[in-house]
Write a protein that holds these residues in place. Structure first.
Motif: not given
Length: 192
Positions: A62-65, A71-72, A75, A57, A68
Motif C-alpha cells: 500500500t502507499s503506507s509501505d 507516499a505523500n 496520496n 495491491r 514518506v
C-alpha cells in the motif's frame, strides 16, 4: 436432377453457411481486431499505471509501505485527481451539443437502455442485500448509473467514429447521472 441437387445444396449450407469458411473468417477477423484494440489500450500510460497498482495491491503493498516522500506524493495525487476529474467533466460539458436534433433519437434510445438496465439490476441488488447491509447496495446502485466516461471521446476520435455523437452521449449522461445519483441517494433510504 434439380430435385436431387437441392438436398445436397441444403447439406452444404448447413455444414458451411457462408461457403468457404466465411463464419470462421469473420470470427478470426473480429478476434484479431479485438486483440489489436486491447493491445493499444494496454499500452496507454493510464492502463500501465493501473496494472502496476493492481500488481502492488496483489502483493499487499500500500502507499503506507512507500518512503514518506513517495507516499505523500501518491496520496496527494489521489486527492487531487478527484478534483481534477470533476473539473474535467465540467470542461467536457457542452450544452449546445444537446440541442442537435439529429442525435436526439439515438441518444434517447441509448440512455433509456443504459439507465433502465442499470436501475433494474441495481434495485434488484439493493432489494436483495438491504437487510444485510445498506451501504454496499446503495453504492452499487449509484455506481451503476455513473455517466459515460469522457475517454469515449478519445476512442471515438482515434477509431474514426462520430465525435459529435460521442460528445452528445457524454454530455447527456453527465446530466442524467448527476440527477439520478442525487435522487437515488435521497430515495433509497426509504426502501430500507
Amino acid at each position: 436432377a434439380a430435385d436431387a441437387a437441392a438436398p445436397q445444396a441444403a447439406k452444404q449450407i448447413v455444414a458451411d453457411p457462408g461457403g468457404g469458411g466465411t463464419w470462421r473468417k469473420v470470427l478470426l477477423g473480429g478476434a484479431f481486431l479485438l486483440g489489436k484494440v486491447l493491445l493499444k489500450v494496454a499500452r496507454l500510460p493510464v492502463s500501465l499505471a493501473f496494472l502496476i497498482g493492481v500488481i502492488l495491491r496483489a502483493f499487499g503493498v500500500t502507499s503506507s509501505d512507500f518512503p514518506v516522500l513517495l507516499a505523500n506524493v501518491v496520496n496527494k495525487s489521489a486527492a487531487c485527481t478527484q478534483i481534477v476529474t470533476i473539473f474535467g467533466l465540467g470542461l467536457f460539458f457542452q450544452p449546445h451539443l444537446l440541442m442537435q436534433r439529429k442525435y436526439f433519437k439515438r441518444v434517447a434510445i441509448l440512455l433509456f437502455c443504459k439507465y433502465s438496465v442499470a436501475l433494474a439490476v441495481g434495485l434488484t441488488i439493493y432489494m436483495a442485500m438491504r437487510s444485510v447491509d445498506w451501504i454496499v447496495p446503495t453504492v452499487l446502485v449509484i455506481a451503476l448509473i455513473m455517466p459515460t466516461p469522457p475517454v469515449v471521446l478519445a476512442y471515438a476520435g482515434e477509431y474514426g467514429y462520430d465525435l459529435d455523437f460521442a460528445a452528445v452521449v457524454v454530455n447527456a449522461s453527465l446530466i442524467s447521472s448527476f440527477v439520478l445519483a442525487f435522487c437515488l441517494a435521497m430515495l433509497l433510504p426509504y426502501l430500507r
